[in-house]
Design a protein around this motif. Structure first.
Motif, PDB file in Angstrom:
ATOM      1  N   ASP A 206      50.391  31.571   2.037  1.00 56.40           N
ATOM      2  CA  ASP A 206      48.965  31.498   1.732  1.00 56.40           C
ATOM      3  C   ASP A 206      48.158  31.637   3.015  1.00 56.40           C
ATOM      4  N   ASP A 207      46.865  31.938   2.853  1.00 53.55           N
ATOM      5  CA  ASP A 207      45.966  32.021   3.998  1.00 53.55           C
ATOM      6  C   ASP A 207      45.468  30.615   4.315  1.00 53.55           C
ATOM      7  N   LEU A 208      46.044  30.003   5.352  1.00 55.53           N
ATOM      8  CA  LEU A 208      45.670  28.639   5.746  1.00 55.53           C
ATOM      9  C   LEU A 208      44.549  28.609   6.775  1.00 55.53           C
ATOM     10  N   VAL A 209      44.144  29.773   7.283  1.00 56.41           N
ATOM     11  CA  VAL A 209      43.157  29.828   8.361  1.00 56.41           C
ATOM     12  C   VAL A 209      41.751  30.083   7.829  1.00 56.41           C
ATOM     13  N   LYS A 210      41.630  31.000   6.866  1.00 54.84           N
ATOM     14  CA  LYS A 210      40.322  31.324   6.266  1.00 54.84           C
ATOM     15  C   LYS A 210      39.300  31.714   7.328  1.00 54.84           C
ATOM     16  N   ARG A 211      39.738  32.495   8.311  1.00 50.89           N
ATOM     17  CA  ARG A 211      38.883  33.007   9.392  1.00 50.89           C
ATOM     18  C   ARG A 211      38.303  31.913  10.281  1.00 50.89           C
ATOM     19  N   ASP A 212      38.856  30.710  10.239  1.00 49.45           N
ATOM     20  CA  ASP A 212      38.417  29.627  11.121  1.00 49.45           C
ATOM     21  C   ASP A 212      39.355  29.595  12.325  1.00 49.45           C
ATOM     22  N   PHE A 213      39.009  30.367  13.354  1.00 51.14           N
ATOM     23  CA  PHE A 213      39.881  30.519  14.514  1.00 51.14           C
ATOM     24  C   PHE A 213      39.543  29.471  15.571  1.00 51.14           C
ATOM     25  N   THR A 214      39.764  28.226  15.232  1.00 50.24           N
ATOM     26  CA  THR A 214      39.542  27.109  16.149  1.00 50.24           C
ATOM     27  C   THR A 214      40.743  26.180  16.081  1.00 50.24           C
ATOM     28  N   ALA A 215      40.985  25.476  17.200  1.00 48.79           N
ATOM     29  CA  ALA A 215      42.065  24.503  17.259  1.00 48.79           C
ATOM     30  C   ALA A 215      41.678  23.435  18.267  1.00 48.79           C
ATOM     31  N   THR A 216      41.986  22.191  17.954  1.00 43.23           N
ATOM     32  CA  THR A 216      41.585  21.069  18.804  1.00 43.23           C
ATOM     33  C   THR A 216      42.620  20.723  19.858  1.00 43.23           C
ATOM     34  N   ALA A 217      43.787  21.338  19.792  1.00 43.22           N
ATOM     35  CA  ALA A 217      44.851  21.025  20.757  1.00 43.22           C
ATOM     36  C   ALA A 217      45.801  22.211  20.839  1.00 43.22           C
ATOM     37  N   ILE A 247      43.509  30.483  24.027  1.00 42.12           N
ATOM     38  CA  ILE A 247      43.575  31.944  23.918  1.00 42.12           C
ATOM     39  C   ILE A 247      44.584  32.543  24.903  1.00 42.12           C
ATOM     40  N   ARG A 248      45.656  31.793  25.144  1.00 40.58           N
ATOM     41  CA  ARG A 248      46.733  32.270  26.006  1.00 40.58           C
ATOM     42  C   ARG A 248      47.798  32.962  25.162  1.00 40.58           C
ATOM     43  N   ILE A 249      48.395  34.008  25.710  1.00 44.70           N
ATOM     44  CA  ILE A 249      49.512  34.676  25.050  1.00 44.70           C
ATOM     45  C   ILE A 249      50.770  33.854  25.353  1.00 44.70           C
ATOM     46  N   VAL A 250      51.268  33.161  24.336  1.00 44.82           N
ATOM     47  CA  VAL A 250      52.389  32.240  24.538  1.00 44.82           C
ATOM     48  C   VAL A 250      53.734  32.909  24.294  1.00 44.82           C
ATOM     49  N   GLY A 251      53.724  34.101  23.761  1.00 46.40           N
ATOM     50  CA  GLY A 251      54.974  34.809  23.529  1.00 46.40           C
ATOM     51  C   GLY A 251      54.706  36.261  23.193  1.00 46.40           C
ATOM     52  N   CYS A 252      55.581  37.152  23.640  1.00 48.43           N
ATOM     53  CA  CYS A 252      55.433  38.556  23.292  1.00 48.43           C
ATOM     54  C   CYS A 252      56.782  39.242  23.398  1.00 48.43           C
ATOM     55  N   SER A 253      56.862  40.394  22.769  1.00 48.01           N
ATOM     56  CA  SER A 253      58.054  41.219  22.849  1.00 48.01           C
ATOM     57  C   SER A 253      57.631  42.672  22.751  1.00 48.01           C
ATOM     58  N   ILE A 254      58.331  43.531  23.486  1.00 52.44           N
ATOM     59  CA  ILE A 254      57.986  44.951  23.554  1.00 52.44           C
ATOM     60  C   ILE A 254      59.233  45.761  23.253  1.00 52.44           C
ATOM     61  N   ASP A 255      59.090  46.773  22.389  1.00 48.80           N
ATOM     62  CA  ASP A 255      60.242  47.580  22.008  1.00 48.80           C
ATOM     63  C   ASP A 255      59.769  48.973  21.624  1.00 48.80           C
ATOM     64  N   SER A 256      60.733  49.887  21.517  1.00 50.68           N
ATOM     65  CA  SER A 256      60.425  51.270  21.155  1.00 50.68           C
ATOM     66  C   SER A 256      60.402  51.476  19.645  1.00 50.68           C
ATOM     67  N   ARG A 257      60.755  50.443  18.877  1.00 48.98           N
ATOM     68  CA  ARG A 257      60.750  50.544  17.418  1.00 48.98           C
ATOM     69  C   ARG A 257      60.057  49.319  16.834  1.00 48.98           C
ATOM     70  N   MET A 258      59.314  49.547  15.755  1.00 50.43           N
ATOM     71  CA  MET A 258      58.560  48.461  15.135  1.00 50.43           C
ATOM     72  C   MET A 258      59.374  47.894  13.968  1.00 50.43           C
ATOM     73  N   LYS A 259      60.343  47.036  14.313  1.00 52.78           N
ATOM     74  CA  LYS A 259      61.210  46.430  13.319  1.00 52.78           C
ATOM     75  C   LYS A 259      60.906  44.940  13.216  1.00 52.78           C
ATOM     76  N   ALA A 260      61.527  44.300  12.221  1.00 57.04           N
ATOM     77  CA  ALA A 260      61.349  42.860  12.065  1.00 57.04           C
ATOM     78  C   ALA A 260      61.844  42.111  13.294  1.00 57.04           C
ATOM     79  N   SER A 261      62.875  42.660  13.962  1.00 56.69           N
ATOM     80  CA  SER A 261      63.417  42.002  15.149  1.00 56.69           C
ATOM     81  C   SER A 261      62.380  41.895  16.269  1.00 56.69           C
ATOM     82  N   LEU A 262      61.393  42.797  16.301  1.00 52.89           N
ATOM     83  CA  LEU A 262      60.335  42.727  17.308  1.00 52.89           C
ATOM     84  C   LEU A 262      59.513  41.464  17.119  1.00 52.89           C
TER      85      LEU A 262
END
Length: 381
Positions: A206-217, A247-262
């Motif tokens: 389900d959509d738990l955010v409802k466009r409310d992009f705020t967080a207290t911690a 608004i920090r990038i806490v994780g990322c992955s880069i690959d040559s294919r757009m699979k679920a593993s990415l």
């Protein structure tokens, strides 16, 4: 105990250091690691590349695999020896299941014994839990008879097959014949084919955010999405995860294919660095985020999934804003010849510029690293 850095992150930092565009100490500082750690990474990378003596990870893995294969061959030889002796006593070939029990008592894994003897592990456990009943034998005889009837006339469906079985003196109700025919896919050649079309399934979360992009911690709400960009070698795909609080990038992955593993790799990288508890991970309805692998990774780490609507970009607008910055500051700045060149540019911009130099009005004109350190006391990687 501090969390280890993801392997993908270590490879990218080593690649940047090997370009020798800045001193080692400066590169380590820009990527948020110690100089000793970076020297250690470079040493291990030299060993892996063969430019420095030492046992590489591949060689260590090969040694472990060799020992495992030797142990497996010893077990297989023992199984074959015991099987030859077992059947030499006149035991019927169908009595292989008790042999597996005997081998298991002597420490031979059930999976290995089943594979060598030629049947599935599931079949063994099914036999162990419930040996065949008279009803099972009767069903087997009915299935064989139904196959014979259908082979003689493929136009027969289960109703005609039930009538034929009665004429042959086999007592079976029409519903029972239907169940058995369906389980064995014994259908009339004139039956309507099923399963040729598919409809899109419902969202996984389900959509738990409802466009409310705020967080207290920190680690309350993460956003994730995938972007792509062309190089002369082909497309390169980036899956990034952003903590809404800083608004920090806490994780990322880069690959040559757009699979679920990415998407799974990006999520695992974020979890390994942040150790979240009950974090909501919000995404769009891309197939990568609806995959079983991604959903399992969420559940196994105690995370809660959330999804926006189909085609509603605003439902993940806060993540789109980061990709817009990346597009303007990196992707569209030049033509990229290789995927590796673009990859290093993306990683360097995120860690060096976006995290440690770019100030955000939303954070009181602090960088994400400064904001997490000063305002929340959250230990940054």
């Amino acid at each position: 105990m501090p969390k280890p850095f993801p392997a993908e992150f270590r490879r990218d930092v080593v690649a940047v250091a090997r370009k020798h565009e800045a001193p080692i100490a400066q590169i380590a500082r820009e990527f948020g690691i110690s100089e000793a750690t970076l020297h250690n990474w470079l040493k291990k990378a030299d060993i892996e590349d063969g430019t420095r003596p030492g046992v590489s990870a591949a060689e260590a893995a090969e040694l472990r695999d060799a020992k495992k294969r030797i142990r497996l061959l010893e077990q297989e030889n023992e199984i074959l020896r015991r099987a030859a002796a077992f059947f030499a006593r006149g035991a019927a070939p169908k009595m292989k299941f008790p042999l597996v029990l005997d081998l298991a008592e002597d420490g031979v894994p059930v999976a290995v014994a089943c594979r060598v003897l030629g049947f599935s592990k599931q079949a063994f456990y099914a036999w162990k839990a419930a040996p065949l009943t008279d009803r099972d034998w009767a069903d087997a005889h009915l299935i064989n008879a139904a196959l014979d009837v259908h082979r003689d006339d493929p136009a027969f469906g289960y109703r005609f097959i039930a009538d034929e079985l009665k004429d042959q003196g086999l007592a079976a109700g029409e519903n029972r014949v239907q169940r058995l025919c369906s389980s064995q896919r014994i259908w009339s050649v004139f039956a309507k084919k099923r399963g040729l079309t598919r409809k899109a399934g419902p969202p996984v979360h389900d959509d738990l955010v409802k466009r409310d992009f705020t967080a207290t911690a920190p680690n309350r709400l993460w956003l994730t999405d995938i972007t792509e960009h062309r190089t002369d070698e082909g497309k390169l795909y980036l899956c990034a995860i952003k903590d809404v609080h800083s608004i920090r990038i806490v994780g990322c992955s880069i690959d040559s294919r757009m699979k679920a593993s990415l998407a799974v790799a990006a999520l695992r990288n974020a979890v390994s660095l942040r150790s979240p508890k009950g974090t909501v991970v919000h995404s769009d309805r891309g197939s990568q985020f609806r995959s079983n692998a991604f959903v399992r990774t969420l559940k196994s780490n105690g995370l809660t999934g959330s999804m926006g609507r189909v085609g509603a970009c605003a439902d993940n607008a806060a993540m789109e804003s980061f990709f817009a910055l990346l597009q303007k500051n990196v992707l569209d700045r030049q033509r990229w010849a290789t995927r590796q060149e673009l990859r290093l540019a993306i990683v360097t911009w995120i860690e060096k510029t976006y995290h440690r130099k770019r100030r955000h009005r939303r954070l009181g004109r602090l960088t994400p690293i400064e904001f997490e350190t000063m305002n929340t006391g959250f230990k940054t990687a």
